[in-house]
Design a protein around this motif. Structure first.
Motif, mmCIF file in Angstrom:
data_model
loop_
_atom_site.group_PDB
_atom_site.id
_atom_site.type_symbol
_atom_site.label_atom_id
_atom_site.label_comp_id
_atom_site.label_asym_id
_atom_site.label_seq_id
_atom_site.Cartn_x
_atom_site.Cartn_y
_atom_site.Cartn_z
ATOM 1 N N TYR A 57 37.260 -11.859 -86.064
ATOM 2 C CA TYR A 57 36.445 -10.646 -86.227
ATOM 3 C C TYR A 57 35.452 -10.511 -85.071
ATOM 4 C CZ TYR A 57 34.247 -6.886 -88.885
ATOM 5 O OH TYR A 57 33.774 -5.662 -89.298
ATOM 6 N N THR A 58 34.910 -11.637 -84.642
ATOM 7 C CA THR A 58 34.010 -11.641 -83.484
ATOM 8 C C THR A 58 34.764 -11.262 -82.223
ATOM 9 O OG1 THR A 58 32.606 -13.322 -84.487
ATOM 10 C CG2 THR A 58 32.470 -13.079 -82.093
ATOM 11 N N ARG A 59 35.962 -11.814 -82.068
ATOM 12 C CA ARG A 59 36.754 -11.547 -80.867
ATOM 13 C C ARG A 59 37.105 -10.058 -80.720
ATOM 14 N NH1 ARG A 59 42.396 -14.389 -79.070
ATOM 15 N NH2 ARG A 59 42.315 -13.669 -76.928
ATOM 16 N N VAL A 60 37.414 -9.395 -81.844
ATOM 17 C CA VAL A 60 37.759 -7.970 -81.780
ATOM 18 C C VAL A 60 36.531 -7.071 -81.956
ATOM 19 C CG1 VAL A 60 40.140 -8.330 -82.510
ATOM 20 C CG2 VAL A 60 38.408 -7.790 -84.239
ATOM 21 N N LYS A 61 35.370 -7.696 -82.102
ATOM 22 C CA LYS A 61 34.095 -6.979 -82.226
ATOM 23 C C LYS A 61 34.132 -5.942 -83.351
ATOM 24 C CE LYS A 61 32.791 -7.628 -77.401
ATOM 25 N NZ LYS A 61 33.559 -8.804 -77.182
ATOM 26 N N VAL A 76 46.365 -1.958 -85.397
ATOM 27 C CA VAL A 76 45.295 -1.599 -86.327
ATOM 28 C C VAL A 76 43.917 -1.956 -85.768
ATOM 29 C CG1 VAL A 76 46.755 -1.902 -88.384
ATOM 30 C CG2 VAL A 76 45.428 -3.827 -87.531
ATOM 31 N N VAL A 77 42.908 -1.445 -86.442
ATOM 32 C CA VAL A 77 41.525 -1.889 -86.272
ATOM 33 C C VAL A 77 40.956 -2.098 -87.673
ATOM 34 C CG1 VAL A 77 41.061 -0.760 -84.049
ATOM 35 C CG2 VAL A 77 40.593 0.468 -86.176
ATOM 36 N N PHE A 78 39.922 -2.918 -87.777
ATOM 37 C CA PHE A 78 39.245 -3.060 -89.062
ATOM 38 C C PHE A 78 38.586 -1.734 -89.416
ATOM 39 C CE2 PHE A 78 39.301 -7.609 -87.825
ATOM 40 C CZ PHE A 78 39.918 -8.121 -88.961
ATOM 41 N N SER A 79 38.602 -1.364 -90.685
ATOM 42 C CA SER A 79 38.045 -0.087 -91.128
ATOM 43 C C SER A 79 36.534 -0.114 -91.267
ATOM 44 C CB SER A 79 38.652 0.333 -92.468
ATOM 45 O OG SER A 79 40.012 0.620 -92.315
ATOM 46 N N LYS A 80 35.963 -1.294 -91.390
ATOM 47 C CA LYS A 80 34.519 -1.399 -91.614
ATOM 48 C C LYS A 80 33.852 -2.169 -90.485
ATOM 49 C CE LYS A 80 35.021 -1.079 -96.565
ATOM 50 N NZ LYS A 80 34.828 -1.680 -97.858
ATOM 51 N N THR A 81 32.568 -1.914 -90.328
ATOM 52 C CA THR A 81 31.802 -2.552 -89.259
ATOM 53 C C THR A 81 31.303 -3.940 -89.635
ATOM 54 O OG1 THR A 81 29.777 -1.493 -90.037
ATOM 55 C CG2 THR A 81 31.021 -0.361 -88.306
ATOM 56 N N LYS A 82 31.514 -4.331 -90.889
ATOM 57 C CA LYS A 82 31.087 -5.677 -91.295
ATOM 58 C C LYS A 82 32.161 -6.312 -92.167
ATOM 59 C CE LYS A 82 28.470 -4.188 -95.344
ATOM 60 N NZ LYS A 82 27.200 -4.228 -96.024
ATOM 61 N N ILE A 83 32.082 -7.623 -92.246
ATOM 62 C CA ILE A 83 33.023 -8.400 -93.059
ATOM 63 C C ILE A 83 32.210 -9.299 -93.977
ATOM 64 C CG2 ILE A 83 33.255 -10.190 -91.315
ATOM 65 C CD1 ILE A 83 36.146 -10.538 -92.138
ATOM 66 N N THR A 84 32.622 -9.381 -95.233
ATOM 67 C CA THR A 84 31.946 -10.228 -96.213
ATOM 68 C C THR A 84 32.958 -11.183 -96.818
ATOM 69 O OG1 THR A 84 30.406 -8.433 -96.753
ATOM 70 C CG2 THR A 84 30.556 -10.259 -98.328
ATOM 71 N N VAL A 85 32.685 -12.475 -96.668
ATOM 72 C CA VAL A 85 33.525 -13.510 -97.257
ATOM 73 C C VAL A 85 32.707 -14.159 -98.367
ATOM 74 C CG1 VAL A 85 34.740 -15.681 -96.842
ATOM 75 C CG2 VAL A 85 34.755 -13.895 -95.094
#
Length: 189
Positions: A67-71, A162-171
């Motif tokens: 996620y960091t790598r693809v910003k 694809v790209v992630f749809s959201k600007t943040k990720i929660t694990v």
């Protein structure tokens, strides 16, 4: 630059994961009730909503690093879906430049693919060696072009850009060294 590929195995997603199809439609309705509508999309928008119910600590770290790598939403990457990823013996159409474009087959909707692996190419039923063609942005280019009447087929596993749809990720941690995450990825072209 090497292709960025989503690091987690999509075959481990929760059964309730989903795929969305959408179309942007501009609509105008006159005072008399006459409707005019238009869409500027030639292909549908796809979004993969996936849940990973059990991740190890190493997989969680791998996901955060990716996620960091693809910003976040910035850099596109390739994702191989658990259900929509494989084509067997598909007849390919010849492009005007002489190449043959690989396509994804999503519920009867075919669209171009940029990245694929496990590719096997056949010309008139004969399997071709990998030295007889190259693959560039999902297009097969033969070193010696087949006859115009030749039937070119291919079997392969494809990836969605694809790209992630959201600007943040929660694990979320659910047990010691066991985590879960829900992600949404939208197809970009």
């Amino acid at each position: 630059m090497a292709s960025l590929i989503f690091p987690l195995d999509a075959r481990r997603v929760k059964w309730s994961s989903s795929v969305e199809q959408s179309w942007e439609v501009n609509e105008q309705v006159s005072a008399s009730g006459k409707r005019r509508a238009i869409s500027y999309q030639s292909l549908p928008a796809w979004t993969f909503n996936i849940d990973f119910p059990y991740l190890t600590a190493a997989e969680k770290d791998q996901l955060f690093a990716f996620y960091t790598r693809v910003k976040g939403q910035l850099v596109p990457f390739y994702y191989k879906d658990a259900e929509n990823y494989k084509v067997e013996n598909l007849t390919l159409i010849k492009n005007s430049d002489g190449t043959y474009q690989l396509v994804a087959n999503m519920n009867g909707q075919q669209e171009p693919v940029e990245y694929a692996d496990k590719l096997t190419v056949y010309v008139d039923g004969t399997e071709q060696s990998t030295s007889s063609y190259t693959l560039d942005n999902g297009a097969i280019k033969f070193t010696t072009a087949p006859a115009d009447t030749a039937v070119v087929k291919a079997s392969y596993e494809y990836y969605w850009k694809v790209v992630f749809s959201k600007t943040k990720i929660t694990v979320t941690q659910i047990f010691k060294n066991v985590f879960k995450v829900s992600l949404a990825m939208k197809v970009v072209r």
